[in-house]
Design a protein around this motif. Structure first.
Motif, PDB file in Angstrom:
ATOM      1  N   LYS A 170       0.840  -1.196   0.000  1.00 25.50           N
ATOM      2  CA  LYS A 170       0.000   0.000   0.000  1.00 25.50           C
ATOM      3  C   LYS A 170       0.879   1.251   0.000  1.00 25.50           C
ATOM      4  CE  LYS A 170      -3.958  -2.105   2.356  1.00 25.50           C
ATOM      5  NZ  LYS A 170      -4.851  -2.049   3.556  1.00 25.50           N
ATOM      6  N   ASN A 171       2.050   1.108   0.616  1.00 24.38           N
ATOM      7  CA  ASN A 171       3.034   2.198   0.618  1.00 24.38           C
ATOM      8  C   ASN A 171       4.405   1.561   0.403  1.00 24.38           C
ATOM      9  OD1 ASN A 171       4.939   4.210   1.324  1.00 24.38           O
ATOM     10  ND2 ASN A 171       3.441   5.233   2.631  1.00 24.38           N
ATOM     11  N   CYS A 172       4.851   1.565  -0.846  1.00 31.09           N
ATOM     12  CA  CYS A 172       6.064   0.827  -1.210  1.00 31.09           C
ATOM     13  C   CYS A 172       7.316   1.362  -0.519  1.00 31.09           C
ATOM     14  CB  CYS A 172       6.271   0.864  -2.718  1.00 31.09           C
ATOM     15  SG  CYS A 172       4.974   0.013  -3.647  1.00 31.09           S
ATOM     16  N   PHE A 173       7.325   2.644  -0.205  1.00 31.09           N
ATOM     17  CA  PHE A 173       8.540   3.224   0.383  1.00 31.09           C
ATOM     18  C   PHE A 173       8.586   3.033   1.900  1.00 31.09           C
ATOM     19  CE2 PHE A 173      11.285   6.645   1.943  1.00 31.09           C
ATOM     20  CZ  PHE A 173      12.401   6.465   1.127  1.00 31.09           C
ATOM     21  N   ASP A 174       7.494   3.327   2.583  1.00 27.76           N
ATOM     22  CA  ASP A 174       7.486   3.268   4.049  1.00 27.76           C
ATOM     23  C   ASP A 174       7.118   1.887   4.596  1.00 27.76           C
ATOM     24  OD1 ASP A 174       8.209   5.959   4.339  1.00 27.76           O
ATOM     25  OD2 ASP A 174       6.117   6.601   4.086  1.00 27.76           O
ATOM     26  N   GLY A 179       9.821  -6.581   0.924  1.00 35.04           N
ATOM     27  CA  GLY A 179      10.841  -5.841   0.177  1.00 35.04           C
ATOM     28  C   GLY A 179      10.362  -5.256  -1.127  1.00 35.04           C
ATOM     29  N   CYS A 180       9.026  -5.314  -1.356  1.00 30.63           N
ATOM     30  CA  CYS A 180       8.446  -4.777  -2.602  1.00 30.63           C
ATOM     31  C   CYS A 180       9.072  -5.474  -3.807  1.00 30.63           C
ATOM     32  CB  CYS A 180       8.640  -3.257  -2.654  1.00 30.63           C
ATOM     33  SG  CYS A 180       7.706  -2.412  -3.955  1.00 30.63           S
ATOM     34  N   CYS A 218       3.572   6.114  -6.905  1.00 29.11           N
ATOM     35  CA  CYS A 218       4.511   5.322  -6.106  1.00 29.11           C
ATOM     36  C   CYS A 218       5.939   5.810  -6.357  1.00 29.11           C
ATOM     37  CB  CYS A 218       4.384   3.849  -6.482  1.00 29.11           C
ATOM     38  SG  CYS A 218       5.673   2.795  -5.767  1.00 29.11           S
ATOM     39  N   PRO A 219       6.732   6.031  -5.304  1.00 30.21           N
ATOM     40  CA  PRO A 219       8.110   6.507  -5.482  1.00 30.21           C
ATOM     41  C   PRO A 219       9.017   5.504  -6.176  1.00 30.21           C
ATOM     42  CG  PRO A 219       7.690   5.952  -3.191  1.00 30.21           C
ATOM     43  CD  PRO A 219       6.369   5.896  -3.882  1.00 30.21           C
ATOM     44  N   ASN A 220       8.532   4.255  -6.339  1.00 34.48           N
ATOM     45  CA  ASN A 220       9.325   3.262  -7.056  1.00 34.48           C
ATOM     46  C   ASN A 220       8.922   3.183  -8.534  1.00 34.48           C
ATOM     47  OD1 ASN A 220      11.404   1.304  -7.086  1.00 34.48           O
ATOM     48  ND2 ASN A 220       9.890  -0.351  -7.036  1.00 34.48           N
TER      49      ASN A 220
END
Length: 398
Positions: A170-174, A179-180, A218-220
């Motif tokens: 749901k939040n790839c960074f936090d 490990g996404c 998403c930041p990724n």
């Protein structure tokens, strides 16, 4: 028929059309395409006008007071001043020599051709960053036999495997789940919260893909969003052909562009390489992240990276990126800034880039052109002199 052509036709046939802006008050107004020549008679200035939508046979001499094209007039006199300086003349004559007026005509036509190409590039691109084209050096126009593409063009017998599984974050960074996407391949997240790359060159980047639960913000998701900066293709003054400069400030470790072209086998690259050697240039980039099987050829199909020059002290660095494709033999080649880059500065990368040996243990990355002539490359290339001009110049490209 385009809107411009329809407008010209209406004026020629004296037909009014409100949708095209042709009304009784301006039906006799004609658009200046460019100015071809200049003369001065009894202190009054005249210009030879090429009218938009009309053949050159309809060019006509018009007094300056009748023309409303200040930008075209300014450009004409800039070209004229340069040409007069080239002929070591200090003042503008009352009539121009045929040689001078011929050059001015060619420059005006060149500018029109480059503008049409610029419009085509911007209609073709699928990224936010705009593309501009400038040639203030010579009379070379748009490259022949080059098609602008936004993604890899897959050659015969090559298949891109689509990513089958995405992350459930749901939040790839936090709050990355397992490990996404990077974690699924036993790697760490490549970007910080601002989208800047934080891993060392040689490490692969695994972005979230079309099967992931996360959204477009998403930041990724960085490389897949395309070029974000306005860039300019320009003709270099020191014989390096076309180059690319940024029109906006670029921060350090930021994605700038991908190296895009036609994916071919190394055997086909070997065959084409010999042809390109005879022509004096090549755009072959080996995809040897895990094994040397495929090569990207950007000679005839590519994006703006086709025009990026080499430097022994570059401001761009190559990274292997994986998004929707799971075949590690076919990474996407992304170029990130190595330092802050000023607006107006030329973009370059090292055609013979070496990766830190510490990183190669996990990547086997050789981010060099097939031009490079490294021991690991099966392709032998003619030695070419480097003209990058940096203090650390190696004198030869390869």
């Amino acid at each position: 028929m385009s809107w411009d052509e329809m407008e010209v036709l209406c004026r020629r046939e004296r037909l009014r059309c409100r949708q095209l802006g042709v009304i009784g008050a301006n039906i006799n107004d004609y658009e200046v395409e460019f100015l071809c020549d200049y003369k001065k008679i009894r202190e009054e200035e005249f210009y030879l006008v090429k009218w938009k939508g009309y053949p050159e046979a309809d060019n006509s001499w018009e007094p300056k007071r009748n023309l409303k094209c200040s930008k075209l007039m300014k450009q004409f006199h800039q070209d004229l001043d340069l040409e007069l300086r080239r002929h070591k003349r200090r003042t503008t004559p009352k009539r121009l020599d045929k040689e001078v007026s011929s050059v001015l005509m060619q420059k005006a036509k060149l500018r029109q051709n480059l503008l049409r190409w610029e419009v085509h590039l911007n209609e073709t691109r699928n990224h936010p960053g705009h593309i501009f084209v400038v040639n203030d050096v010579d009379l070379e126009g748009p490259p022949k036999n080059f098609t602008y593409i936004n993604n890899y063009k897959v050659g015969q017998g090559i298949v891109l495997n689509v990513m089958a599984v995405g992350c459930e974050c749901k939040n790839c960074f936090d709050e990355p789940v397992n490990g996404c996407c990077p974690g699924a391949s036993l790697h760490r997240m490549a970007y910080n919260e601002k989208g800047q790359v934080r891993i060392r060159p040689g490490k692969p980047i695994y972005e979230c893909n079309s099967q992931c639960s996360c959204g477009p913000d998403c930041p990724n998701r960085v490389v897949q969003k395309g070029i974000q900066f306005d860039l300019c293709i320009f003709k270099t003054e020191n014989g390096r052909g076309w180059g690319v400069r940024t029109l906006q400030h670029i921060k350090k470790n930021v994605f700038v562009m991908e190296y895009v072209g036609e994916i071919i086998t190394t055997d086909e690259a070997e065959r084409r390489g010999h042809i390109y050697d005879r022509e004096g240039s090549t755009y072959l980039f080996d995809l040897d992240y895990v094994e040397d099987v495929y090569t990207v050829d950007a000679a005839h199909h590519g994006n703006i990276s086709h025009f990026v020059n080499h430097s022994c002290n570059p401001n761009l660095q190559v990274f292997n990126v994986f998004v929707d494709n799971i075949d590690e033999r076919l990474p996407r080649i992304a170029l990130f800034s190595t330092r802050p880059i000023r607006a107006g500065e030329e973009l370059t990368f090292d055609y013979k880039m070496h990766i830190d040996p510490v990183d190669t243990e996990s990547t086997k990355m050789d981010s060099s052109f097939s031009l490079a002539g490294l021991n690991s490359s099966p392709k032998k290339r003619i030695r070419v002199e480097c003209r990058c001009g940096s203090d650390s110049c190696r004198k030869y490209l390869f």
